[in-house]
Design a protein around this motif. Sequence first.
Motif, PDB file in Angstrom:
ATOM      1  N   ASP A 194      44.836  52.922  34.644  1.00  0.00           N
ATOM      2  CA  ASP A 194      43.472  53.446  34.703  1.00  0.00           C
ATOM      3  C   ASP A 194      42.661  53.016  33.487  1.00  0.00           C
ATOM      4  N   ALA A 195      43.353  52.636  32.422  1.00  0.00           N
ATOM      5  CA  ALA A 195      42.716  52.270  31.163  1.00  0.00           C
ATOM      6  C   ALA A 195      43.666  51.370  30.382  1.00  0.00           C
ATOM      7  N   PHE A 196      43.109  50.669  29.405  1.00  0.00           N
ATOM      8  CA  PHE A 196      43.888  49.716  28.624  1.00  0.00           C
ATOM      9  C   PHE A 196      43.596  49.860  27.138  1.00  0.00           C
ATOM     10  N   VAL A 197      44.610  49.605  26.332  1.00  0.00           N
ATOM     11  CA  VAL A 197      44.427  49.436  24.893  1.00  0.00           C
ATOM     12  C   VAL A 197      45.131  48.135  24.545  1.00  0.00           C
ATOM     13  N   VAL A 198      44.380  47.182  24.021  1.00  0.00           N
ATOM     14  CA  VAL A 198      44.919  45.878  23.667  1.00  0.00           C
ATOM     15  C   VAL A 198      45.299  45.893  22.193  1.00  0.00           C
ATOM     16  N   VAL A 199      46.560  45.598  21.911  1.00  0.00           N
ATOM     17  CA  VAL A 199      47.055  45.477  20.538  1.00  0.00           C
ATOM     18  C   VAL A 199      47.099  43.983  20.248  1.00  0.00           C
ATOM     19  N   THR A 200      46.179  43.526  19.398  1.00  0.00           N
ATOM     20  CA  THR A 200      46.044  42.090  19.203  1.00  0.00           C
ATOM     21  C   THR A 200      45.998  41.680  17.738  1.00  0.00           C
ATOM     22  N   LYS A 217      37.006  49.760  34.314  1.00  0.00           N
ATOM     23  CA  LYS A 217      38.014  50.508  33.556  1.00  0.00           C
ATOM     24  C   LYS A 217      37.747  50.316  32.067  1.00  0.00           C
ATOM     25  N   PRO A 218      38.130  51.300  31.252  1.00  0.00           N
ATOM     26  CA  PRO A 218      37.904  51.176  29.814  1.00  0.00           C
ATOM     27  C   PRO A 218      38.993  50.362  29.119  1.00  0.00           C
ATOM     28  N   VAL A 219      38.558  49.707  28.036  1.00  0.00           N
ATOM     29  CA  VAL A 219      39.469  48.925  27.217  1.00  0.00           C
ATOM     30  C   VAL A 219      39.220  49.293  25.756  1.00  0.00           C
ATOM     31  N   GLY A 220      40.286  49.675  25.061  1.00  0.00           N
ATOM     32  CA  GLY A 220      40.219  49.942  23.630  1.00  0.00           C
ATOM     33  C   GLY A 220      41.010  48.888  22.890  1.00  0.00           C
ATOM     34  N   ALA A 242      34.409  45.468  32.655  1.00  0.00           N
ATOM     35  CA  ALA A 242      35.185  46.510  31.997  1.00  0.00           C
ATOM     36  C   ALA A 242      34.291  47.148  30.931  1.00  0.00           C
ATOM     37  N   VAL A 243      34.635  48.342  30.511  1.00  0.00           N
ATOM     38  CA  VAL A 243      33.875  49.057  29.492  1.00  0.00           C
ATOM     39  C   VAL A 243      34.724  49.118  28.225  1.00  0.00           C
ATOM     40  N   THR A 244      34.263  48.462  27.159  1.00  0.00           N
ATOM     41  CA  THR A 244      35.015  48.543  25.908  1.00  0.00           C
ATOM     42  C   THR A 244      34.519  49.743  25.108  1.00  0.00           C
ATOM     43  N   VAL A 245      35.464  50.470  24.530  1.00  0.00           N
ATOM     44  CA  VAL A 245      35.078  51.638  23.743  1.00  0.00           C
ATOM     45  C   VAL A 245      34.708  51.184  22.335  1.00  0.00           C
ATOM     46  N   ARG A 246      33.859  51.975  21.704  1.00  0.00           N
ATOM     47  CA  ARG A 246      33.294  51.565  20.435  1.00  0.00           C
ATOM     48  C   ARG A 246      34.304  51.543  19.290  1.00  0.00           C
ATOM     49  N   ASP A 247      35.041  52.627  19.102  1.00  0.00           N
ATOM     50  CA  ASP A 247      35.919  52.733  17.945  1.00  0.00           C
ATOM     51  C   ASP A 247      37.211  51.954  18.149  1.00  0.00           C
ATOM     52  N   LEU A 264      39.881  56.720  18.991  1.00  0.00           N
ATOM     53  CA  LEU A 264      40.000  55.703  20.042  1.00  0.00           C
ATOM     54  C   LEU A 264      40.557  56.311  21.321  1.00  0.00           C
ATOM     55  N   LEU A 265      41.606  57.086  21.203  1.00  0.00           N
ATOM     56  CA  LEU A 265      42.215  57.703  22.387  1.00  0.00           C
ATOM     57  C   LEU A 265      41.261  58.679  23.061  1.00  0.00           C
ATOM     58  N   GLY A 266      40.491  59.407  22.294  1.00  0.00           N
ATOM     59  CA  GLY A 266      39.495  60.307  22.875  1.00  0.00           C
ATOM     60  C   GLY A 266      38.473  59.553  23.706  1.00  0.00           C
ATOM     61  N   GLN A 267      38.018  58.423  23.197  1.00  0.00           N
ATOM     62  CA  GLN A 267      37.044  57.617  23.936  1.00  0.00           C
ATOM     63  C   GLN A 267      37.671  56.977  25.174  1.00  0.00           C
ATOM     64  N   VAL A 268      38.874  56.462  25.044  1.00  0.00           N
ATOM     65  CA  VAL A 268      39.564  55.864  26.195  1.00  0.00           C
ATOM     66  C   VAL A 268      39.802  56.926  27.267  1.00  0.00           C
TER      67      VAL A 268
END
Length: 177
Positions: free
Chosen positions: A59-65, A90-93, A119-124, A154-158
């Motif tokens: 449902d959502a993503f967090v990219v560790v890059t 879907k959101p991406v952090g 996709a919607v990228t979150v700000r923080d 970040l998790l709150g926004q995602v």
Amino acid sequence: MSAEPLRVAVIVASTREGRFGPTVAAWFSGVARGRTDLAVEIVDLADEDTVTKQLGVADAFVVVTPEYNHSYPAPLKAVIDAHRDEWLAKPVGFVSYGGLSGGLRAVEHLRQVFAELHAVTVRDTVSFHGGRQCFGADGLPTDPSDCGAAAQRLLGQVAWWGQTLRDARETRPYTRA
């Protein structure tokens, strides 16, 4: 509104030998698993056999890059392009790491790519300037207060965007046109 936990895919973007991404992803996933509204799964791009399925159910993503040459890794670009529909509405952090910039140049490039895919990228973000030097031998940050607070923001926004967009997709499917 669905009561199911939001399925968050934490993507390890680096596939290089000796990479540091799994350490950062393990720490971040541990923080995320402390939330009852999230179901977290690590998606390691080095394990190509499972990527498609794992991305498809998220449902959502967090990219560790990391940051490579002022941008993000080529294997991540290949996966983003090959899985076009999985990112839709879907959101991406982002959690980044690297030298002086802490991977933030890679994040700025990724924001443009994900916007093109609707996709919607979150700000923080969470950013580790100096990468490996920010973690101890135990795989945990040496100064957990700042990065821990950033991870919670970040998790709150995602979570907010993920729940909002999941509810919206269930009510009215999103279209690109």
